[in-house]
Design a protein around this motif. Sequence first.
Motif, PDB file in Angstrom:
ATOM      1  N   ALA A 175     -11.067  -0.878 -10.490  1.00  0.00           N
ATOM      2  CA  ALA A 175     -10.591  -0.909 -11.918  1.00  0.00           C
ATOM      3  C   ALA A 175      -8.694  -0.849 -11.671  1.00  0.00           C
ATOM      4  O   ALA A 175      -8.168  -1.396 -12.559  1.00  0.00           O
ATOM      5  CB  ALA A 175     -11.251  -0.300 -13.027  1.00  0.00           C
ATOM      6  N   ASN A 176      -8.605   0.231 -11.018  1.00  0.00           N
ATOM      7  CA  ASN A 176      -7.011   0.381 -11.037  1.00  0.00           C
ATOM      8  C   ASN A 176      -6.732   0.361  -9.665  1.00  0.00           C
ATOM      9  O   ASN A 176      -5.375   0.613  -9.162  1.00  0.00           O
ATOM     10  CB  ASN A 176      -7.069   1.927 -11.353  1.00  0.00           C
ATOM     11  CG  ASN A 176      -7.235   2.100 -12.829  1.00  0.00           C
ATOM     12  OD1 ASN A 176      -6.648   1.561 -13.856  1.00  0.00           O
ATOM     13  ND2 ASN A 176      -8.304   3.042 -13.306  1.00  0.00           N
ATOM     14  N   ASP A 177      -7.237  -0.472  -8.691  1.00  0.00           N
ATOM     15  CA  ASP A 177      -6.828  -0.710  -7.440  1.00  0.00           C
ATOM     16  C   ASP A 177      -6.080   0.287  -6.636  1.00  0.00           C
ATOM     17  O   ASP A 177      -4.968   0.509  -6.103  1.00  0.00           O
ATOM     18  CB  ASP A 177      -5.618  -1.860  -7.554  1.00  0.00           C
ATOM     19  CG  ASP A 177      -6.257  -3.005  -8.031  1.00  0.00           C
ATOM     20  OD1 ASP A 177      -5.242  -4.020  -8.269  1.00  0.00           O
ATOM     21  OD2 ASP A 177      -7.350  -3.323  -8.172  1.00  0.00           O
ATOM     22  N   THR A 178      -7.036   1.468  -6.558  1.00  0.00           N
ATOM     23  CA  THR A 178      -6.596   2.705  -5.911  1.00  0.00           C
ATOM     24  C   THR A 178      -7.682   3.379  -4.911  1.00  0.00           C
ATOM     25  O   THR A 178      -9.003   3.183  -5.361  1.00  0.00           O
ATOM     26  CB  THR A 178      -6.139   3.907  -6.910  1.00  0.00           C
ATOM     27  OG1 THR A 178      -5.190   3.229  -7.792  1.00  0.00           O
ATOM     28  CG2 THR A 178      -5.764   5.112  -6.078  1.00  0.00           C
ATOM     29  N   LEU A 179      -7.279   3.827  -3.714  1.00  0.00           N
ATOM     30  CA  LEU A 179      -7.868   4.451  -2.688  1.00  0.00           C
ATOM     31  C   LEU A 179      -7.819   5.750  -2.810  1.00  0.00           C
ATOM     32  O   LEU A 179      -6.530   6.227  -2.817  1.00  0.00           O
ATOM     33  CB  LEU A 179      -7.731   3.552  -1.592  1.00  0.00           C
ATOM     34  CG  LEU A 179      -8.503   4.251  -0.350  1.00  0.00           C
ATOM     35  CD1 LEU A 179     -10.027   3.703  -0.483  1.00  0.00           C
ATOM     36  CD2 LEU A 179      -7.976   3.710   0.949  1.00  0.00           C
ATOM     37  N   TYR A 180      -8.758   6.585  -2.472  1.00  0.00           N
ATOM     38  CA  TYR A 180      -8.891   8.140  -2.429  1.00  0.00           C
ATOM     39  C   TYR A 180      -9.221   8.483  -1.102  1.00  0.00           C
ATOM     40  O   TYR A 180     -10.059   8.049  -0.716  1.00  0.00           O
ATOM     41  CB  TYR A 180      -9.382   8.783  -3.588  1.00  0.00           C
ATOM     42  CG  TYR A 180      -8.865   8.349  -5.068  1.00  0.00           C
ATOM     43  CD1 TYR A 180      -9.410   7.377  -5.718  1.00  0.00           C
ATOM     44  CD2 TYR A 180      -7.738   8.869  -5.708  1.00  0.00           C
ATOM     45  CE1 TYR A 180      -8.960   6.897  -6.967  1.00  0.00           C
ATOM     46  CE2 TYR A 180      -6.929   8.480  -6.647  1.00  0.00           C
ATOM     47  CZ  TYR A 180      -7.802   7.335  -7.419  1.00  0.00           C
ATOM     48  OH  TYR A 180      -7.557   7.033  -8.628  1.00  0.00           O
ATOM     49  N   LEU A 181      -8.754   9.925  -0.849  1.00  0.00           N
ATOM     50  CA  LEU A 181      -9.303  10.676   0.179  1.00  0.00           C
ATOM     51  C   LEU A 181      -9.324  11.950   0.016  1.00  0.00           C
ATOM     52  O   LEU A 181      -8.156  12.590  -0.257  1.00  0.00           O
ATOM     53  CB  LEU A 181      -8.557  10.340   1.424  1.00  0.00           C
ATOM     54  CG  LEU A 181      -9.351  11.026   2.878  1.00  0.00           C
ATOM     55  CD1 LEU A 181     -10.815  10.361   2.974  1.00  0.00           C
ATOM     56  CD2 LEU A 181      -8.533  10.959   4.100  1.00  0.00           C
ATOM     57  N   GLN A 182     -10.720  12.585  -0.466  1.00  0.00           N
ATOM     58  CA  GLN A 182     -10.684  13.886  -0.827  1.00  0.00           C
ATOM     59  C   GLN A 182     -10.793  14.866   0.521  1.00  0.00           C
ATOM     60  O   GLN A 182     -11.763  14.602   1.311  1.00  0.00           O
ATOM     61  CB  GLN A 182     -11.595  14.261  -1.781  1.00  0.00           C
ATOM     62  CG  GLN A 182     -11.851  15.746  -2.348  1.00  0.00           C
ATOM     63  CD  GLN A 182     -10.724  16.250  -2.870  1.00  0.00           C
ATOM     64  OE1 GLN A 182     -10.126  15.550  -3.809  1.00  0.00           O
ATOM     65  NE2 GLN A 182     -10.371  17.372  -2.503  1.00  0.00           N
ATOM     66  N   LEU A 221       0.884  -1.188   0.041  1.00  0.00           N
ATOM     67  CA  LEU A 221      -0.068   0.008  -0.007  1.00  0.00           C
ATOM     68  C   LEU A 221       0.779   1.316  -0.045  1.00  0.00           C
ATOM     69  O   LEU A 221       1.543   1.220   0.884  1.00  0.00           O
ATOM     70  CB  LEU A 221      -0.915  -0.027   1.274  1.00  0.00           C
ATOM     71  CG  LEU A 221      -1.509  -1.229   1.598  1.00  0.00           C
ATOM     72  CD1 LEU A 221      -2.435  -1.333   2.934  1.00  0.00           C
ATOM     73  CD2 LEU A 221      -2.979  -1.415   0.371  1.00  0.00           C
ATOM     74  N   VAL A 222       0.759   2.050  -1.155  1.00  0.00           N
ATOM     75  CA  VAL A 222       1.704   3.219  -1.389  1.00  0.00           C
ATOM     76  C   VAL A 222       0.776   4.382  -1.351  1.00  0.00           C
ATOM     77  O   VAL A 222       0.110   4.758  -2.286  1.00  0.00           O
ATOM     78  CB  VAL A 222       2.698   3.115  -2.361  1.00  0.00           C
ATOM     79  CG1 VAL A 222       3.500   4.343  -2.263  1.00  0.00           C
ATOM     80  CG2 VAL A 222       3.479   1.749  -2.399  1.00  0.00           C
ATOM     81  N   GLU A 223       0.798   5.461   0.012  1.00  0.00           N
ATOM     82  CA  GLU A 223       0.221   6.332  -0.115  1.00  0.00           C
ATOM     83  C   GLU A 223       0.978   7.798  -0.742  1.00  0.00           C
ATOM     84  O   GLU A 223       2.059   7.776  -0.959  1.00  0.00           O
ATOM     85  CB  GLU A 223       0.007   6.905   1.143  1.00  0.00           C
ATOM     86  CG  GLU A 223      -0.781   5.971   2.002  1.00  0.00           C
ATOM     87  CD  GLU A 223       0.097   4.913   2.933  1.00  0.00           C
ATOM     88  OE1 GLU A 223      -0.355   4.453   3.910  1.00  0.00           O
ATOM     89  OE2 GLU A 223       1.460   4.677   2.476  1.00  0.00           O
ATOM     90  N   SER A 224       0.013   8.583  -1.467  1.00  0.00           N
ATOM     91  CA  SER A 224       0.672   9.652  -1.977  1.00  0.00           C
ATOM     92  C   SER A 224      -0.330  10.730  -1.896  1.00  0.00           C
ATOM     93  O   SER A 224      -1.309  10.996  -1.486  1.00  0.00           O
ATOM     94  CB  SER A 224       1.268   9.606  -3.548  1.00  0.00           C
ATOM     95  OG  SER A 224       0.018   9.100  -4.261  1.00  0.00           O
ATOM     96  N   GLY A 225       0.178  12.207  -2.228  1.00  0.00           N
ATOM     97  CA  GLY A 225      -0.876  13.419  -2.337  1.00  0.00           C
ATOM     98  C   GLY A 225      -0.730  14.074  -1.015  1.00  0.00           C
ATOM     99  O   GLY A 225      -1.461  15.199  -1.211  1.00  0.00           O
ATOM    100  N   GLY A 226       0.030  13.972   0.111  1.00  0.00           N
ATOM    101  CA  GLY A 226       0.237  14.673   1.101  1.00  0.00           C
ATOM    102  C   GLY A 226       1.122  15.844   0.568  1.00  0.00           C
ATOM    103  O   GLY A 226       1.715  16.195  -0.459  1.00  0.00           O
ATOM    104  N   CYS A 266      -3.682   6.275  -2.752  1.00  0.00           N
ATOM    105  CA  CYS A 266      -3.201   4.855  -1.874  1.00  0.00           C
ATOM    106  C   CYS A 266      -3.373   3.893  -3.329  1.00  0.00           C
ATOM    107  O   CYS A 266      -4.358   3.457  -3.480  1.00  0.00           O
ATOM    108  CB  CYS A 266      -4.022   4.490  -0.836  1.00  0.00           C
ATOM    109  SG  CYS A 266      -3.299   2.696  -0.226  1.00  0.00           S
ATOM    110  N   ALA A 267      -2.094   3.548  -3.776  1.00  0.00           N
ATOM    111  CA  ALA A 267      -1.974   2.349  -4.687  1.00  0.00           C
ATOM    112  C   ALA A 267      -1.858   1.060  -4.014  1.00  0.00           C
ATOM    113  O   ALA A 267      -0.771   0.833  -3.331  1.00  0.00           O
ATOM    114  CB  ALA A 267      -0.770   2.666  -5.696  1.00  0.00           C
ATOM    115  N   ALA A 268      -2.614   0.149  -4.527  1.00  0.00           N
ATOM    116  CA  ALA A 268      -2.627  -1.190  -3.647  1.00  0.00           C
ATOM    117  C   ALA A 268      -2.045  -2.315  -4.853  1.00  0.00           C
ATOM    118  O   ALA A 268      -2.366  -2.117  -5.884  1.00  0.00           O
ATOM    119  CB  ALA A 268      -4.059  -1.557  -3.032  1.00  0.00           C
ATOM    120  N   SER A 269      -1.499  -3.116  -4.282  1.00  0.00           N
ATOM    121  CA  SER A 269      -1.077  -4.551  -5.076  1.00  0.00           C
ATOM    122  C   SER A 269      -0.801  -5.640  -4.051  1.00  0.00           C
ATOM    123  O   SER A 269      -0.692  -5.282  -2.912  1.00  0.00           O
ATOM    124  CB  SER A 269       0.290  -4.116  -6.017  1.00  0.00           C
ATOM    125  OG  SER A 269       1.422  -3.788  -4.865  1.00  0.00           O
TER     126      SER A 269
END
Length: 121
Positions: free
Chosen positions: A75-82, A4-9, A22-25
């Motif tokens: 579809a892209n295994d990604t989680l978001y937090l707006q 799990l790799v977070e980004s956007g901070g 959050c890119a998940a794999s």
Amino acid sequence: QVQLVESGGGLAQPGGSLRLSCAASGFTFRRYAMTWARQVPGKVLEWVSGIYGDGTDAYYADSVKGRFTISRDNANDTLYLQMNSLKPEDTALYYCGKGRSFYSIRDTVDWGKGTQVTVSS
């Protein structure tokens, strides 16, 4: 292996917005609930939000309700937090987490390394 790799901070002004990703794999993303949590140094981890595996239901801590929105792209295994209307008290290290099962928004078994959010003028 779960990754799990977070980004956007980053740095935002009070009242501003940020969008975390959050890119998940390493697992079948759509089969598991996902969670965002945050931690300030010296304090316990605070659960922020959770979403079911199919994205049909989402839940929020009272402290962020009405300001933050969790979503997922299966579809892209990604989680978001707006995050909107940010406040200085939102400053923390934000973590993405994988639930134990489809509905496990409060039972998290894997965490990413976090992304720092700082809200300051």
